[in-house]
Design a protein around this motif. Sequence first.
Motif, PDB file in Angstrom:
ATOM      1  N   ARG A   1       0.752  -1.302  -0.085  1.00  0.00           N
ATOM      2  CA  ARG A   1      -0.060   0.015   0.047  1.00  0.00           C
ATOM      3  C   ARG A   1       1.065   1.396   0.023  1.00  0.00           C
ATOM      4  O   ARG A   1       0.598   2.154  -0.694  1.00  0.00           O
ATOM      5  N   GLU A   2       1.960   1.065   0.742  1.00  0.00           N
ATOM      6  CA  GLU A   2       2.740   2.315   0.921  1.00  0.00           C
ATOM      7  C   GLU A   2       3.530   2.584  -0.653  1.00  0.00           C
ATOM      8  O   GLU A   2       3.493   3.873  -0.980  1.00  0.00           O
ATOM      9  N   ARG A   3       3.724   1.623  -1.295  1.00  0.00           N
ATOM     10  CA  ARG A   3       4.294   1.842  -2.772  1.00  0.00           C
ATOM     11  C   ARG A   3       3.254   2.273  -3.712  1.00  0.00           C
ATOM     12  O   ARG A   3       3.406   3.276  -4.479  1.00  0.00           O
ATOM     13  N   HIS A   4       2.099   1.948  -3.191  1.00  0.00           N
ATOM     14  CA  HIS A   4       0.821   2.175  -4.013  1.00  0.00           C
ATOM     15  C   HIS A   4       0.717   3.858  -3.812  1.00  0.00           C
ATOM     16  O   HIS A   4       0.467   4.697  -5.019  1.00  0.00           O
ATOM     17  N   GLU A   5       0.867   4.272  -2.613  1.00  0.00           N
ATOM     18  CA  GLU A   5       0.328   5.736  -2.349  1.00  0.00           C
ATOM     19  C   GLU A   5       1.329   6.816  -2.872  1.00  0.00           C
ATOM     20  O   GLU A   5       1.251   7.809  -3.527  1.00  0.00           O
ATOM     21  N   ARG A   6       2.963   5.989  -2.977  1.00  0.00           N
ATOM     22  CA  ARG A   6       4.014   6.964  -3.317  1.00  0.00           C
ATOM     23  C   ARG A   6       3.885   6.883  -5.153  1.00  0.00           C
ATOM     24  O   ARG A   6       3.852   8.103  -5.591  1.00  0.00           O
TER      25      ARG A   6
END
Length: 298
Positions: free
Chosen positions: A44-49
């Motif tokens: 999810r963090e990579r998606h948000e970035r």
Amino acid sequence: MSLAPRAVLVHRTTEYEELVARHGTAGQAAFFLAGRGRSLDEVRERHERARAALAAAAAAVPLTWRQARVNREGLDRFLFAPEDVVVVVGQDGLVANTAKYLSGQPVIGIDADPGRNPGVLVRHRPADCAALLRSAGSAAASASVEALTMVEAVADDTQRLLALNEVFLGPPGHQTARYRLGAADGDEAQASSGLLVGTGTGATGWLRSLWQQSGSTLRLPAPAEPRLVWFVREAWPSPTTGTSRVEGILDGEERLRLTVESDRLVAFGDGMESDALELTWGQTVTVGRAEAALRLLG
């Protein structure tokens, strides 16, 4: 009256979006990953970035410009226009995926996840996008554009394929194919799992792997050099097939020629097997440097 430039933002579906689409909800995706000792949080963090980088690039487009977005899966159906400035937000590979559909439009590579990508083609941060777009059509921008060599495969039935890194020719199952290979120094019947013809940009990836494994002494080209390198994978010697021509250089207008002697071969570029040329017994395909080049803002 000339049209205002159009910024085309190219992106791809994130791993998080793929997981949620496959499992129905974020909770189900988290449950699936937890059962394998993984956490959805990092995905999810990579998606948000990635989505933050795309939003920043979109916000940087001048108000007087037009704007469009295209997902990686839609590239083969998207019509790029001569006045477009293409902004690729993602990984290096996404620039290569986009290059084959362009015809000289300048490209800005925006790294959506700095530190995770090598940054060979996505050389800029989202904060740089506004300045790069403003200067894209100026003389200063032209001076900073690097023309990266591309490779093309052309079949005798007019099918044509462009690639930035490399073209693979071989059996669709990566098993063994028979063909006749023709180069400047002669022809040879071969049986192998295929061959790669690549550029200096491709020399940082799959092509370099073959170069290292074979212990080749060939000098790999730089990305802007008008020179290609080719390697045959796992050539098999037999009473009717040889292994004397398994690597080489294509300078200038030189082309490699392959005549199919199997039921079916494919040619695809930059790892995109879903967008391949289909080749059948007796067909001939030539591979060499493309007239087109990728115009990448440095």
